[in-house]
Write an enzyme that holds these catalytic residues in place. Structure first.
Site, PDB file in Angstrom:
ATOM      1  N   ALA A 190       0.805  -1.100   0.239  1.00  0.00           N
ATOM      2  CA  ALA A 190      -0.052   0.000   0.121  1.00  0.00           C
ATOM      3  C   ALA A 190       0.730   1.283  -0.006  1.00  0.00           C
ATOM      4  CB  ALA A 190      -0.833  -0.007   1.228  1.00  0.00           C
ATOM      5  N   MET A 191       0.409   2.354  -0.476  1.00  0.00           N
ATOM      6  CA  MET A 191       1.014   3.766  -0.507  1.00  0.00           C
ATOM      7  C   MET A 191       0.943   4.362   1.027  1.00  0.00           C
ATOM      8  SD  MET A 191       0.092   4.816  -4.230  1.00  0.00           S
ATOM      9  CE  MET A 191      -1.352   4.020  -3.919  1.00  0.00           C
ATOM     10  N   CYS A 192      -0.051   3.976   1.479  1.00  0.00           N
ATOM     11  CA  CYS A 192      -0.215   4.671   2.860  1.00  0.00           C
ATOM     12  C   CYS A 192      -1.157   3.692   3.582  1.00  0.00           C
ATOM     13  CB  CYS A 192      -1.284   5.792   2.956  1.00  0.00           C
ATOM     14  SG  CYS A 192      -0.512   7.270   1.962  1.00  0.00           S
ATOM     15  N   GLU A 193      -1.150   3.799   4.888  1.00  0.00           N
ATOM     16  CA  GLU A 193      -1.758   2.819   5.633  1.00  0.00           C
ATOM     17  C   GLU A 193      -2.944   3.595   6.653  1.00  0.00           C
ATOM     18  OE1 GLU A 193      -1.109  -1.003   6.927  1.00  0.00           O
ATOM     19  OE2 GLU A 193       0.389  -1.155   5.397  1.00  0.00           O
ATOM     20  N   ASN A 197      -6.039   6.522   1.229  1.00  0.00           N
ATOM     21  CA  ASN A 197      -4.949   5.484   0.738  1.00  0.00           C
ATOM     22  C   ASN A 197      -5.256   5.375  -0.574  1.00  0.00           C
ATOM     23  OD1 ASN A 197      -3.909   3.273  -0.101  1.00  0.00           O
ATOM     24  ND2 ASN A 197      -4.202   2.039   1.749  1.00  0.00           N
TER      25      ASN A 197
END
Lengths: 281, 281
Positions: A12-15, A120
């Site tokens: 993922a790019m963010c969480e 996200n």
């Protein structure tokens, strides 16, 4: 999980993390594991944020560094703040510099409530016109999308909507944004928690009898029965399950869920209009 | 100070603090003294807040308890956060319950900037109509006045104004509010700091050669020359002087000042339309 939901093996790019409780609840245990993903067990080291929202009172903590070792994150792990809605986000920058102005959750007041938003994903060329009622301060696709959502909602409602009114309208708007890319999001006005998945998101309900839970990211186990009274309920949402030994469920692609009073109260799946694989980072 | 400014011997309902620096500056020393007024040397124990604002990045910390012994205030005294604009407020409730939603600074986004506002005073029957562009979340006269100010500014400007454009318009609007009571305020967009006095407010400029300063509220002295580089400047604003041995100046009743780059850059006095004594608590 293939065929019935979203896989958890993609980077993922963010969480994202959220908790919705029937009573003000501390998220210290979950944040302990989650914040490790901000630079320790995950590479999301470009800022983080955590918010506590009880409908009227709302507190947002953001920081441009690593959640795993930031003094402010340490403070939040050590001092349990209780709220009926808790959001957290660790960021891996894709659009927008590493800066406080680009840290989630983003906050705007609309109709006398504070609205908080975390995202996200990655939206391609999503810069619809904004009328000025809410404008981005930073430079992320995420904050632009949040301002656009509020602008569209402002045109539909003149008094603050409860979730039964808001949810179907939100589902329709979120589906429009999701045509432009991956749009996993958390939104709350402190009353209800709205969560939408394009790629990765999981949820869990906890209630009596509470089990033991073991963090995935840190070697910590707690007995949830000692931390929660029998009548209490909570729902937890995260990009990937935070614990072992609990029945996490995957969101379906295009699914919007509403959590209120510590339980999932509404959900709707709007099929993503382009193949999910084309939306992935 | 009689005849040339405002006396410092009246009991205030809240206390205000602000710092505007030429570079991101820690306010730890000042906050050490100021936060003592939140329940220790002052009786303002109904909540407090502190904000750090650099124009784009903006962080607001609020707490419903006593600033003198709150764990979050302790954290902020121990971990210097640096910003070009710092605001702080300790609250003695006059209108509105003791609750997070009523803690200052209040925050709203307008024209792509976060605006922060603190108020000390009491406005009688000031509930002008609001058009919905900004609405109060809590129940204070202060937040209502902030929303009204932003609403009126929104009608005058379509791009974010710099202080030379904003200051004269703000002076005119603030004078309208001040007809309804005591309106000591701090306002910042992270670029400039705007401060207005009806009853009690004092300001100070610090620059090379920096002196030694001794807190009024705690027995702490620092050598400001070791804490600041020779080229740095800062302006400090507080309800009552925070230090001994520094040339604090009293605001005049009805005076609005703008601070930018660590110095006072503009001021205007609009005579209060009803006797100042009638405005006092």
């Amino acid at each position: 999980l293939a065929g019935r939901g979203l896989g958890f093996n993609r980077v993922a790019m963010c969480e994202l993390f959220a908790l919705n409780g029937s009573v003000p609840t501390a998220a210290t245990f979950s944040f302990n594991g989650f914040s490790a993903r901000g630079g320790e067990t995950g590479e999301h080291a470009d800022g983080w944020g955590m918010a506590f929202h009880d409908g009227d009172g709302c507190r947002v903590f953001i920081d441009a560094g690593r959640a795993c070792d930031a003094p402010l994150a340490h403070f939040l792990r050590q001092h349990p703040l209780r709220a009926r809605n808790v959001l957290a986000h660790v960021r891996k920058a894709t659009q927008g510099a590493v800066a406080l102005a680009n840290c989630h959750p983003f906050q705007r007041e609309w109709l006398g409530r504070h609205w908080l938003f975390c995202h996200n994903g990655d939206l391609k060329d999503f810069r619809p016109p904004l009328d000025g009622s809410a404008l981005p301060v930073g430079s992320t696709d995420s904050e632009w999308a949040f301002c656009w959502l509020l602008q569209q909602l402002r045109r539909r409602f003149s008094v603050a909507p409860a979730w039964p009114q808001l949810a179907p309208v939100l589902a329709e708007l979120v589906a429009q944004v999701a045509r432009h890319g991956s749009f996993n999001l958390l939104l709350t006005d402190g009353q209800a928690l709205y969560a939408h998945a394009c790629t990765r998101l999981a949820w869990l309900e906890r209630q009596h009898p509470f089990a033991r839970a073991h963090l995935v990211d840190r070697d910590i186990e707690i007995d949830l029965a000692t931390a929660n009274a029998p009548g209490e309920r909570m729902a937890v949402v995260a990009t990937a399950p935070l614990t072992r030994g609990e029945p996490w469920q995957a969101f379906l692609p295009g699914e919007l869920r509403v959590f209120e009073g510590g339980r999932s109260v509404w959900h709707q799946v709007t099929p993503l209009s382009i193949p999910e694989v084309a939306l992935a980072p």
